[in-house]
Design a protein around this motif. Structure first.
Motif, short mmCIF file in Angstrom:
data_model
loop_
_atom_site.label_atom_id
_atom_site.label_comp_id
_atom_site.label_asym_id
_atom_site.label_seq_id
_atom_site.Cartn_x
_atom_site.Cartn_y
_atom_site.Cartn_z
N UNK A 58 0.94 -1.24 0.03
CA UNK A 58 -0.04 -0.21 -0.12
C UNK A 58 0.86 1.26 -0.12
N UNK A 59 1.73 1.14 0.75
CA UNK A 59 2.89 2.37 0.79
C UNK A 59 3.55 2.68 -0.62
N UNK A 60 3.60 1.58 -1.34
CA UNK A 60 4.33 1.90 -2.66
C UNK A 60 3.42 2.02 -3.90
N UNK A 61 1.88 1.95 -3.68
CA UNK A 61 1.04 2.01 -4.45
C UNK A 61 0.43 3.41 -4.80
N UNK A 62 0.84 4.01 -5.89
CA UNK A 62 0.17 5.43 -5.98
C UNK A 62 -1.31 5.40 -6.17
N UNK A 63 -1.97 4.49 -6.39
CA UNK A 63 -3.31 4.33 -6.46
C UNK A 63 -3.94 4.44 -5.21
N UNK A 64 -3.32 3.94 -3.96
CA UNK A 64 -3.74 3.56 -2.61
C UNK A 64 -3.62 4.67 -1.64
N UNK A 202 13.28 0.59 2.47
CA UNK A 202 13.83 2.06 3.00
C UNK A 202 14.16 2.85 2.01
N UNK A 203 14.69 2.21 0.99
CA UNK A 203 15.07 3.12 -0.56
C UNK A 203 13.83 3.65 -0.99
N UNK A 204 12.92 2.88 -1.14
CA UNK A 204 11.51 3.36 -1.89
C UNK A 204 10.87 4.54 -1.39
N UNK A 205 10.95 4.74 -0.16
CA UNK A 205 10.27 5.69 0.53
C UNK A 205 11.06 6.81 0.89
N UNK A 206 12.33 6.77 0.34
CA UNK A 206 13.02 7.99 0.92
C UNK A 206 12.51 9.65 0.59
N UNK A 207 11.63 9.47 -0.84
CA UNK A 207 10.98 10.78 -1.04
C UNK A 207 9.66 11.00 -0.44
N UNK A 208 9.15 9.97 0.21
CA UNK A 208 7.57 9.94 0.63
C UNK A 208 6.91 8.80 -0.07
N UNK A 209 5.59 8.76 0.18
CA UNK A 209 4.68 7.75 -0.23
C UNK A 209 4.36 7.99 -1.89
N UNK A 211 1.58 7.68 -3.58
CA UNK A 211 0.38 8.63 -3.75
C UNK A 211 0.65 9.80 -3.61
N UNK A 212 1.35 10.35 -2.70
CA UNK A 212 1.53 11.78 -2.57
C UNK A 212 2.44 12.19 -3.69
N UNK A 281 6.47 15.17 15.44
CA UNK A 281 5.84 14.50 14.26
C UNK A 281 5.54 15.74 13.36
N UNK A 282 5.57 15.12 11.99
CA UNK A 282 4.91 16.13 10.97
C UNK A 282 3.80 15.43 10.74
N UNK A 283 2.73 16.25 9.97
CA UNK A 283 1.41 15.82 9.83
C UNK A 283 1.11 14.49 8.87
N UNK A 284 2.07 14.60 7.85
CA UNK A 284 1.64 13.34 6.98
C UNK A 284 2.81 12.75 6.21
N UNK A 285 2.98 11.73 5.99
CA UNK A 285 4.00 11.00 5.14
C UNK A 285 4.30 11.84 3.85
N UNK A 286 3.28 12.25 3.24
CA UNK A 286 3.71 12.79 2.01
C UNK A 286 3.49 14.45 1.81
#
Length: 289
Positions: A58-64, A202-209, A211-212, A281-286
Motif C-alpha cells: 500500500x505504501x508503494x502503490x500510487x493508487x492507494x 527503506x530506499x523506496x520511501x526516501x522521498x515519501x509515499x 500516492x503523494x 511529528x510532521x502531519x503526513x508521510x507525503x
C-alpha cells in the motif's frame, strides 16, 4: 493469554483475533500456525485472521491511500522529525473492530444496541500497567487478565517456556521504524531475504509515499526507517556511533542506550500504543510542508 485460556488457567475465550499487516516476519506466521494447531484448535478456540491490506504494498502503490508509519525525517533545513503514526489504527485496530462487530452480529453500518458488547482481553503485564486503557467504543470493553493474576513479563516467559514456546517471536512489521538495533540485526543476520526486503523498502520511501508523489505532494525532506537517518543498509545497527549519540543527546526526549538497542518499548500493539512518539511529528508521510 490464549495458552492460559486453552489450558483452563483462565476462563475459556470465545475467539482470538490476529490483525495481520501482511508484512510480519516469517517467524511470526510460523508461530501463529503452531499456536493454532497445538493450542487453540485442541481447545476449540478459533483464531480469526483479519487484515486491512498489505502495508508495504500500500505504501508503494500510487493508487492507494496510505496510513503513514512513524518514519524518521530529515527535513531540508537539516532538522529532524517524524511522520505521524497512522498505521496502528488502520491496519490493526480497524480490522479488529470490524471482526468484533461481525462476531456480535452487527456488522458496520448496523448500530450495535446499547448493552451489547464483547469483553476484549488485552495482554498487558504488571511491568507495563501504565499502558492499560479502555476501548474507545461502547461495544468493546477492555479487560487485562495478566494484571488480574499479577503476572509480569518474566512470569509469561516462564510459562511459555514450560509449554515449549520459549522462542515466541515479537509481532511487528518487518520494516517498523520502532525497531531497535537488536531487531534490525536479527533480521539481517537470520533472514537475508527479509533484510533485502526492508532495505529495498527503506530506499523506496526516501522521498515519501507513492500516492503523494504522484499527486505532486512530495515529502519536503527525506524519510528513513532507522533513527540515524541514513539508509538502512548503512545504518549503525551494530553499535551507536559517537556522532549519532551526540546528535541524539542534543534532542529533547532523546532515547537512552536501552531504547536504541531494544527499540521503542511500548511499540504499537492495539489498545496499548505509546502516548507519544519519540520525536516531534510532521502531519503526513507525503505532506510535510
Amino acid at each position: 493469554m490464549l495458552c492460559l485460556s486453552a489450558k483452563g488457567l483462565l476462563p475459556r475465550i470465545d475467539a482470538a483475533v490476529f490483525a495481520d499487516t501482511q508484512w510480519e516476519p516469517k517467524a511470526v506466521y510460523d508461530h501463529l500456525d503452531r499456536l493454532e494447531r497445538e493450542i487453540a484448535a485442541p481447545a476449540g478456540i478459533h483464531i480469526h485472521r483479519v487484515s486491512s491490506g498489505h502495508i508495504r504494498e500500500d505504501a508503494l502503490d500510487p493508487d492507494h491511500r496510505f496510513a503513514s508509519m512513524p518514519l524518521y525525517i530529515l527535513n531540508r533545513d537539516g532538522k529532524a522529525g517524524m511522520t505521524r503514526r497512522q498505521c496502528t489504527g488502520e491496519y490493526k485496530i480497524k480490522p479488529i473492530k470490524k471482526k468484533v462487530r461481525e462476531i456480535l452480529g452487527y456488522p458496520y453500518p448496523t448500530r450495535v444496541p446499547k448493552g451489547v458488547f464483547v469483553e476484549q482481553w488485552v495482554g498487558i503485564s504488571t511491568d507495563e500497567f501504565h499502558r492499560a486503557k479502555d476501548a474507545d467504543v461502547k461495544y468493546m470493553r477492555n479487560v487485562h487478565p495478566l494484571l488480574d493474576i499479577g503476572w509480569s513479563r518474566a512470569d509469561c516467559v516462564r510459562y511459555l517456556t514450560s509449554l515449549g514456546l520459549a522462542d515466541t517471536p515479537k509481532s511487528s512489521c518487518l520494516g517498523c521504524p520502532f525497531h531497535g538495533n537488536a531487531q534490525w540485526r536479527t533480521i539481517r543476520d537470520s533472514s537475508p531475504d527479509e533484510w533485502s526486503d526492508v532495505v529495498e523498502f527503506d530506499a523506496a520511501i526516501r522521498r515519501g509515499n507513492a500516492r503523494a508523489n504522484a499527486t505532486g505532494n512530495q515529502l519536503l525532506g527525506q524519510a528513513f526507517l532507522h533513527r540515524s537517518r541514513v539508509p538502512l543498509s548503512e545504518a549503525p545497527i551494530d553499535h551507536v556511533t559517537a556522532a549519532e549519540w551526540a546528535a541524539l543527546q542534543a534532542q529533547d526526549g532523546a532515547p537512552d542506550a536501552e531504547e536504541l538497542e531494544a527499540g521503542v518499548v511500548d511499540g504499537c500493539s492495539p489498545w496499548a500504543c505509546r502516548g507519544e512518539q519519540p520525536e516531534p511529528t510532521r502531519d503526513d508521510f507525503g505532506l510535510t510542508a
